[in-house]
Design a protein around this motif. Structure first.
Motif, PDB file in Angstrom:
ATOM      1  N   GLU A  81       4.030  -5.261   2.057  1.00 37.93           N
ATOM      2  CA  GLU A  81       3.033  -4.328   1.937  1.00 37.93           C
ATOM      3  C   GLU A  81       3.513  -2.863   2.178  1.00 37.93           C
ATOM      4  O   GLU A  81       2.792  -1.847   1.941  1.00 37.93           O
ATOM      5  CB  GLU A  81       1.516  -4.566   2.499  1.00 37.93           C
ATOM      6  N   HIS A  82       4.565  -2.985   2.889  1.00 42.30           N
ATOM      7  CA  HIS A  82       5.138  -1.772   3.832  1.00 42.30           C
ATOM      8  C   HIS A  82       6.500  -1.425   3.119  1.00 42.30           C
ATOM      9  O   HIS A  82       7.222  -0.378   3.693  1.00 42.30           O
ATOM     10  CB  HIS A  82       5.013  -1.697   5.264  1.00 42.30           C
ATOM     11  N   ARG A 216      -1.429  -2.304  -0.720  1.00 41.97           N
ATOM     12  CA  ARG A 216      -0.226  -1.519   0.027  1.00 41.97           C
ATOM     13  C   ARG A 216      -0.715  -0.524   0.724  1.00 41.97           C
ATOM     14  O   ARG A 216      -1.311   0.408   0.459  1.00 41.97           O
ATOM     15  CB  ARG A 216       0.962  -1.443  -1.101  1.00 41.97           C
TER      16      ARG A 216
END
Length: 310
Positions: A81-82, A216
């Motif tokens: 998500e990063h 995200r």
């Protein structure tokens, strides 16, 4: 009267000291973190620092009484998500599962201890770890549990906006644990009052337990420069309150872990069938379809109370 160990960090011991000090009822504490963006004000290793230092403090507070031992930290986790941000590193789901399983089998092979407390510093690891501890019990005979420190804390947050990533709580804990790593001049002032539409989006995409979304931190509906929360409201004092609450609350978890072992919840069948306490069962390989179904939901905090309401 037995002598005290020279250290409660496993890596500091010699091999004869392992046999001398560790026993079946010892509790091994495994910090697991992540290397990922936490906004412009916190370092990539924030989750590693928090998991490792909280583990150190838990062992320092309860180690002699409850026989705790700190294992080396697993620094890289599940951080897709990063992955838009430079420096973020993420294992594949299969690699992460394999790493934790291999560590568990090595623990059973090389150490007498059969209790494992995983200190999870990153919400994105949560869904997988919750499934894996059942595997560790059935396949390795390990009596295991996972704690999620920010959820364990009973300290009041009183955040004006929803606090998910790099916000008030996480920044406060870093100010208490590693203030030299916090870039205070990079704190962003959030909108005041918080944007109701943004708060509804965070509620729906992050906290809703009825539906899991692959949210995200580069989604402008949720985050500002990777942050979901109000870092400007952070303080060292608030961080210390969170830390103290976590260290106090974990005692009951440790006692429950030992009770589970006494009651036989740590399934010993896997390794007794294989011929001995220090002989692990053969690892069970998953079909690809099962791997794909394992949850990677990153929302690790319970649904929050609206600000100002009890």
């Amino acid at each position: 009267m037995s002598r005290s160990p020279p250290s409660r960090s496993l890596g500091d011991l010699t091999f004869p000291e392992v046999s001398r000090y560790l026993k079946e009822t010892s509790i091994l504490c495994l910090p697991i973190g992540a290397i990922e963006q936490h906004g412009p004000h916190l370092p990539l290793n924030t989750d590693v620092v928090i998991a490792e230092e909280l583990t150190r403090r838990m062992v320092g507070r309860w180690g002699d009484e409850l026989d705790l031992w700190q294992l080396p930290t697993v620094a890289v986790g599940l951080s897709r998500e990063h992955d838009w941000a430079p420096g973020t590193m993420s294992l594949t789901l299969e690699s992460f599962i394999g790493l934790v399983e291999d560590l568990a089998h090595e623990i059973v092979r090389s150490l007498p201890a059969r209790n494992l407390l995983i200190v999870n510093g990153h919400g994105g690891n949560r869904g997988v770890l919750e499934n894996l501890i059942r595997e560790l019990r059935g396949d390795c005979g390990l009596n295991a549990c996972v704690i999620h420190p920010f959820d364990l804390s009973k300290a009041e947050t009183d955040a004006a906006s929803l606090d998910v990533h790099g916000g008030k709580s996480e920044t406060s804990v870093m100010l208490a644990l590693a203030p030299d790593l916090v870039r205070r001049n990079e704190f962003a002032r959030p909108k005041q009052p918080p944007d109701p539409k943004a708060q509804r989006d965070i509620e729906a995409l992050v906290f809703d337990r009825g539906t899991t979304w692959p949210w995200r931190t580069d989604d402008p509906r949720l985050a500002d420069r990777g942050v979901i929360g109000d870092a400007h409201a952070a303080s060292r004092e608030h961080g210390e309150r969170i830390i103290e609450s976590i260290i106090a609350e974990v005692r009951a978890v440790l006692e429950r872990l030992l009770e589970n072992q006494r009651r036989g919840a740590g399934d010993a069948k896997a390794f007794t069938r294989s011929g001995g306490r220090n002989t692990p069962a053969a690892p069970r390989r998953r079909p690809q379809a099962l791997r794909a179904r394992t949850s990677t939901h990153s929302g690790n905090r319970p649904r929050p109370r609206p600000p100002g309401k009890s």
